[in-house]
Design a protein around this motif. Structure first.
Motif, PDB file in Angstrom:
ATOM      1  N   GLU A  11       0.838  -1.190   0.000  1.00  0.00           N
ATOM      2  CA  GLU A  11       0.000   0.000   0.000  1.00  0.00           C
ATOM      3  C   GLU A  11       0.878   1.248   0.000  1.00  0.00           C
ATOM      4  OE1 GLU A  11      -3.072  -0.177  -0.452  1.00  0.00           O
ATOM      5  OE2 GLU A  11      -3.917  -1.960   0.517  1.00  0.00           O
ATOM      6  N   VAL A  12       0.330   2.334  -0.573  1.00  0.00           N
ATOM      7  CA  VAL A  12       1.011   3.636  -0.559  1.00  0.00           C
ATOM      8  C   VAL A  12       0.022   4.671  -0.035  1.00  0.00           C
ATOM      9  CG1 VAL A  12       2.204   5.402  -1.892  1.00  0.00           C
ATOM     10  CG2 VAL A  12       2.432   2.990  -2.548  1.00  0.00           C
ATOM     11  N   LEU A  13       0.413   5.362   1.020  1.00  0.00           N
ATOM     12  CA  LEU A  13      -0.451   6.361   1.647  1.00  0.00           C
ATOM     13  C   LEU A  13       0.121   7.759   1.411  1.00  0.00           C
ATOM     14  CD1 LEU A  13      -2.917   6.830   3.586  1.00  0.00           C
ATOM     15  CD2 LEU A  13      -1.244   6.820   5.454  1.00  0.00           C
ATOM     16  N   TYR A  14      -0.729   8.661   0.905  1.00  0.00           N
ATOM     17  CA  TYR A  14      -0.331  10.045   0.664  1.00  0.00           C
ATOM     18  C   TYR A  14      -0.951  10.935   1.751  1.00  0.00           C
ATOM     19  CZ  TYR A  14       1.005   8.340  -3.961  1.00  0.00           C
ATOM     20  OH  TYR A  14       1.586   7.636  -5.001  1.00  0.00           O
ATOM     21  N   THR A  15      -0.130  11.803   2.323  1.00  0.00           N
ATOM     22  CA  THR A  15      -0.588  12.649   3.428  1.00  0.00           C
ATOM     23  C   THR A  15      -0.171  14.094   3.191  1.00  0.00           C
ATOM     24  OG1 THR A  15      -0.167  10.789   4.919  1.00  0.00           O
ATOM     25  CG2 THR A  15      -0.600  12.907   5.941  1.00  0.00           C
ATOM     26  N   GLU A  16      -1.076  15.002   3.564  1.00  0.00           N
ATOM     27  CA  GLU A  16      -0.734  16.422   3.514  1.00  0.00           C
ATOM     28  C   GLU A  16      -1.541  17.170   4.561  1.00  0.00           C
ATOM     29  OE1 GLU A  16      -0.884  20.184   0.406  1.00  0.00           O
ATOM     30  OE2 GLU A  16      -0.396  18.185  -0.348  1.00  0.00           O
ATOM     31  N   VAL A  17      -0.877  18.086   5.260  1.00  0.00           N
ATOM     32  CA  VAL A  17      -1.570  18.988   6.177  1.00  0.00           C
ATOM     33  C   VAL A  17      -1.769  20.309   5.444  1.00  0.00           C
ATOM     34  CG1 VAL A  17      -1.529  20.157   8.402  1.00  0.00           C
ATOM     35  CG2 VAL A  17      -0.521  17.871   8.177  1.00  0.00           C
ATOM     36  N   LEU A  18      -3.008  20.685   5.202  1.00  0.00           N
ATOM     37  CA  LEU A  18      -3.301  21.896   4.445  1.00  0.00           C
ATOM     38  C   LEU A  18      -3.063  23.140   5.295  1.00  0.00           C
ATOM     39  CD1 LEU A  18      -6.569  20.814   2.569  1.00  0.00           C
ATOM     40  CD2 LEU A  18      -4.173  20.367   1.998  1.00  0.00           C
ATOM     41  N   GLU A  19      -3.096  24.285   4.655  1.00  0.00           N
ATOM     42  CA  GLU A  19      -2.816  25.541   5.345  1.00  0.00           C
ATOM     43  C   GLU A  19      -3.794  25.816   6.480  1.00  0.00           C
ATOM     44  OE1 GLU A  19      -2.348  28.953   2.893  1.00  0.00           O
ATOM     45  OE2 GLU A  19      -0.785  28.070   1.627  1.00  0.00           O
ATOM     46  N   ASN A  20      -5.039  25.349   6.339  1.00  0.00           N
ATOM     47  CA  ASN A  20      -6.022  25.585   7.403  1.00  0.00           C
ATOM     48  C   ASN A  20      -5.930  24.551   8.526  1.00  0.00           C
ATOM     49  OD1 ASN A  20      -7.223  23.254   6.382  1.00  0.00           O
ATOM     50  ND2 ASN A  20      -8.880  24.344   5.343  1.00  0.00           N
ATOM     51  N   GLY A  21      -4.980  23.603   8.418  1.00  0.00           N
ATOM     52  CA  GLY A  21      -4.782  22.614   9.473  1.00  0.00           C
ATOM     53  C   GLY A  21      -5.408  21.262   9.210  1.00  0.00           C
ATOM     54  N   LEU A  22      -6.223  21.154   8.162  1.00  0.00           N
ATOM     55  CA  LEU A  22      -6.863  19.871   7.853  1.00  0.00           C
ATOM     56  C   LEU A  22      -5.816  18.856   7.399  1.00  0.00           C
ATOM     57  CD1 LEU A  22      -9.437  18.141   7.336  1.00  0.00           C
ATOM     58  CD2 LEU A  22      -9.449  19.070   5.003  1.00  0.00           C
ATOM     59  N   VAL A  24      -5.093  15.507   5.414  1.00  0.00           N
ATOM     60  CA  VAL A  24      -5.715  14.709   4.358  1.00  0.00           C
ATOM     61  C   VAL A  24      -4.893  13.447   4.118  1.00  0.00           C
ATOM     62  CG1 VAL A  24      -6.494  14.678   1.959  1.00  0.00           C
ATOM     63  CG2 VAL A  24      -6.569  16.829   3.267  1.00  0.00           C
ATOM     64  N   TYR A  25      -5.581  12.310   4.033  1.00  0.00           N
ATOM     65  CA  TYR A  25      -4.943  11.031   3.731  1.00  0.00           C
ATOM     66  C   TYR A  25      -5.601  10.450   2.484  1.00  0.00           C
ATOM     67  CZ  TYR A  25      -3.477  11.217   8.658  1.00  0.00           C
ATOM     68  OH  TYR A  25      -2.959  11.594   9.873  1.00  0.00           O
ATOM     69  N   LEU A  26      -4.782  10.016   1.527  1.00  0.00           N
ATOM     70  CA  LEU A  26      -5.287   9.392   0.298  1.00  0.00           C
ATOM     71  C   LEU A  26      -4.661   8.012   0.143  1.00  0.00           C
ATOM     72  CD1 LEU A  26      -4.922  12.412  -2.183  1.00  0.00           C
ATOM     73  CD2 LEU A  26      -6.916  11.814  -0.776  1.00  0.00           C
ATOM     74  N   LEU A  27      -5.504   7.028  -0.121  1.00  0.00           N
ATOM     75  CA  LEU A  27      -5.027   5.660  -0.330  1.00  0.00           C
ATOM     76  C   LEU A  27      -5.559   5.154  -1.675  1.00  0.00           C
ATOM     77  CD1 LEU A  27      -3.448   3.334   1.165  1.00  0.00           C
ATOM     78  CD2 LEU A  27      -5.709   2.394   1.700  1.00  0.00           C
ATOM     79  N   PRO A  28      -4.761   5.289  -2.756  1.00  0.00           N
ATOM     80  CA  PRO A  28      -5.207   4.828  -4.072  1.00  0.00           C
ATOM     81  C   PRO A  28      -5.330   3.302  -4.122  1.00  0.00           C
ATOM     82  CG  PRO A  28      -3.310   6.303  -4.235  1.00  0.00           C
ATOM     83  CD  PRO A  28      -3.422   5.900  -2.817  1.00  0.00           C
ATOM     84  N   LYS A  29      -6.429   2.821  -4.692  1.00  0.00           N
ATOM     85  CA  LYS A  29      -6.650   1.380  -4.865  1.00  0.00           C
ATOM     86  C   LYS A  29      -7.148   1.182  -6.300  1.00  0.00           C
ATOM     87  CE  LYS A  29      -7.013  -1.154  -1.436  1.00  0.00           C
ATOM     88  NZ  LYS A  29      -6.079  -2.086  -0.748  1.00  0.00           N
ATOM     89  N   ALA A  30      -6.203   1.062  -7.223  1.00  0.00           N
ATOM     90  CA  ALA A  30      -6.527   1.038  -8.652  1.00  0.00           C
ATOM     91  C   ALA A  30      -7.414  -0.136  -9.038  1.00  0.00           C
ATOM     92  CB  ALA A  30      -5.235   0.995  -9.464  1.00  0.00           C
ATOM     93  N   GLU A  31      -7.324  -1.243  -8.299  1.00  0.00           N
ATOM     94  CA  GLU A  31      -8.053  -2.447  -8.681  1.00  0.00           C
ATOM     95  C   GLU A  31      -9.509  -2.447  -8.202  1.00  0.00           C
ATOM     96  OE1 GLU A  31      -5.908  -3.366  -4.776  1.00  0.00           O
ATOM     97  OE2 GLU A  31      -5.688  -2.088  -6.547  1.00  0.00           O
ATOM     98  N   THR A 201      -9.774  15.227  10.145  1.00  0.00           N
ATOM     99  CA  THR A 201      -9.029  14.483   9.127  1.00  0.00           C
ATOM    100  C   THR A 201      -9.979  14.105   7.996  1.00  0.00           C
ATOM    101  OG1 THR A 201      -9.452  12.342  10.200  1.00  0.00           O
ATOM    102  CG2 THR A 201      -7.418  13.495  10.801  1.00  0.00           C
ATOM    103  N   LEU A 202      -9.437  14.065   6.787  1.00  0.00           N
ATOM    104  CA  LEU A 202     -10.187  13.614   5.616  1.00  0.00           C
ATOM    105  C   LEU A 202      -9.442  12.434   5.011  1.00  0.00           C
ATOM    106  CD1 LEU A 202     -12.460  14.006   3.506  1.00  0.00           C
ATOM    107  CD2 LEU A 202     -10.939  15.590   2.306  1.00  0.00           C
ATOM    108  N   PHE A 203     -10.133  11.326   4.859  1.00  0.00           N
ATOM    109  CA  PHE A 203      -9.518  10.102   4.333  1.00  0.00           C
ATOM    110  C   PHE A 203     -10.311   9.639   3.117  1.00  0.00           C
ATOM    111  CE2 PHE A 203      -9.302   5.335   4.487  1.00  0.00           C
ATOM    112  CZ  PHE A 203      -7.974   5.209   4.106  1.00  0.00           C
ATOM    113  N   VAL A 204      -9.604   9.418   2.006  1.00  0.00           N
ATOM    114  CA  VAL A 204     -10.243   8.932   0.779  1.00  0.00           C
ATOM    115  C   VAL A 204      -9.508   7.673   0.334  1.00  0.00           C
ATOM    116  CG1 VAL A 204     -11.004   9.493  -1.561  1.00  0.00           C
ATOM    117  CG2 VAL A 204     -10.767  11.327   0.137  1.00  0.00           C
ATOM    118  N   VAL A 205     -10.263   6.611   0.075  1.00  0.00           N
ATOM    119  CA  VAL A 205      -9.672   5.353  -0.368  1.00  0.00           C
ATOM    120  C   VAL A 205     -10.453   4.834  -1.566  1.00  0.00           C
ATOM    121  CG1 VAL A 205     -11.035   4.094   1.383  1.00  0.00           C
ATOM    122  CG2 VAL A 205      -9.084   2.967   0.297  1.00  0.00           C
ATOM    123  N   GLY A 206      -9.729   4.406  -2.598  1.00  0.00           N
ATOM    124  CA  GLY A 206     -10.372   3.872  -3.797  1.00  0.00           C
ATOM    125  C   GLY A 206      -9.613   4.256  -5.049  1.00  0.00           C
TER     126      GLY A 206
END
Length: 430
Positions: A11-22, A24-31, A201-206
């Motif tokens: 798995e590969v997890l992408y993370t970023e803290v935005l300027e407003n403090g939020l 964000v976590y993204l987990l791409p699942k191509a399949e 936190t905002l988490f998106v997977v798919g």
């Protein structure tokens, strides 16, 4: 955007803290064709005494307000958000726990449109006296439903024994009386304090392009104005072992007696994220060794007729509390309670706590974990509940493998304490 690879689980997890403090976590699942979005605030039912943002003094709000707020977020001036998700081919839901409130959607189509709907409706509160008063009757019925649920009452009866002062013992939905006190002003006070992006936190997977998805989220947030983030000040009553109620009972319309032995954690838990996850994992392994359905303890209690397949146990660890509970239906609840306590208090000498048994359970736990990762719904629902600083759900295999027999024995010695034990019985109404 930070990229972290987990080669053991691919798995590969992408993370970023935005300027407003939020965060964000993204987990791409191509399949996968389905995508889940989960928007979570670090705010739950126990957070009923705090300093509102922009103020100096603590206030106490009615019990059940976090859950009430969750319900009201879906109702807007121009209609119900559930219907909007439905028109966009998505299903939506939300849930409130002791420490968090989460809003989520799942879809196979119009991912960005549905994600925009999720973010926007959570960041655009709309409360009026009329809509608040209407909701009180609906949630009042929900509360009554839980009051008729014997297992729910058994669980919260145990929490009442272990945490008589802490708001943990109060039903997440509150009481009919407490929700009757909630006003639209109260909801705005809680919303403005706890729904700031820096507390969320905002988490998106798919299926997604992580760069494009992160850009979309950045742009959405950059177009909005938020107040300056402030540290949230919460207050919880101080409790000691002397406050624990050692035994209590309740009668309900049930056919068989029930019992739970509660164990309140009186020890200090780690502050480091990975060590905290290891603490929780070690506790789960310890109790599985002692009470798992393949253990000799379980078989002995079963053969003696003290328990049946309703027996269960769990360990909970979160902000400001950690506890375990053990029990189920029994024709001899007092005897079962004594035996459970005896097994707990002699854990370090138990013949169950061996290298061989621990090795087998670790393999079983890792296998179950990998199996669970096949479900995007599991990942979405568990991710925000398993965040310990920078340690995430995906660090679990490494943590499981790191647990040694000495860790289990040390934890048994510090966590299990006679002073932290309590019994709650439920008997058939005469």
């Amino acid at each position: 955007m930070h990229k972290k690879e987990y080669p053991q689980i691919n798995e590969v997890l992408y993370t970023e803290v935005l300027e407003n403090g939020l965060t964000v976590y993204l987990l791409p699942k191509a399949e996968y064709n389905k995508t889940y979005g989960l928007f979570t605030t670090n705010y739950g039912s126990i957070d009923n005494e705090f300093v509102p943002i922009g103020e100096k003094d603590f206030v106490k709000v009615p019990d059940g307000i976090a859950h009430f707020l969750e319900h009201k977020m879906f109702e807007k001036e121009d209609g119900d958000v559930f219907q909007q998700f439905g028109r966009q081919g998505a299903s939506a839901n939300a849930f409130t726990s002791f420490t968090k409130t989460s809003y989520l959607f799942s879809t196979t189509d119009q991912v960005e449109k549905n994600l925009e709907t999720l973010i926007n409706f959570v960041q655009e509160p709309y409360f009026t006296k009329e809509t608040v008063d209407k909701e009180k009757g609906i949630i009042g019925q929900e509360i009554q439903m839980y009051l008729d649920d014997s297992n729910w009452r058994l669980f919260f009866g145990t929490l009442g024994n272990l945490y008589p002062k802490h708001p943990l013992h109060i039903d997440i939905a509150g009481t009919v009386e407490s929700i009757g006190e909630i006003t639209a002003k109260d909801l705005y006070t809680c919303y403005n304090t706890f729904y700031h992006p820096s507390n969320m936190t905002l988490f998106v997977v798919g299926k997604m392009d992580p760069e494009a998805m992160m850009t979309f989220i950045r742009d959405n947030q950059a177009a909005k104005t938020f107040t300056k983030a402030e540290p949230i000040k919460r207050h919880f009553p101080k409790e000691t072992a002397a406050d624990i109620i050692k035994e209590s009972s309740l009668e309900m319309t049930i056919s068989r007696s029930k019992v739970i032995v509660g164990l309140k954690g009186l020890d200090e838990v780690p502050t480091d994220g990975k060590e905290l996850l290891k603490y929780k994992t070690t506790a789960n392994l310890l109790f599985q060794l002692l009470f798992g359905n393949t253990s000799q303890n379980y078989l002995n209690l079963y053969n003696e007729g003290l328990l049946d397949d309703s027996f269960g146990y769990e360990f909970n660890l979160d902000r400001s509390f950690h506890f375990a509970d053990f029990g189920g239906d029994s024709d001899q609840p007092e005897v079962l309670a004594e035996r459970i306590e005896e097994i707990l208090l002699t854990a370090n000498e138990s013949l169950e706590v061996t290298e061989e048994n621990l090795s087998l359970l670790k393999k079983k736990m890792i296998g179950k974990y990998f199996q669970s990762l096949n479900s995007l719904e599991y990942i979405a629902n568990q991710f925000s509940q398993s965040l310990y600083g920078e340690t995430t759900l995906f660090d679990t295999p490494e943590v499981i493998e790191s647990v040694q027999l000495s860790d289990v024995k040390n934890l048994a010695q510090t966590l299990i304490n006679q002073d932290g034990l309590s019994r709650f019985f439920m008997y058939p109404k005469k």
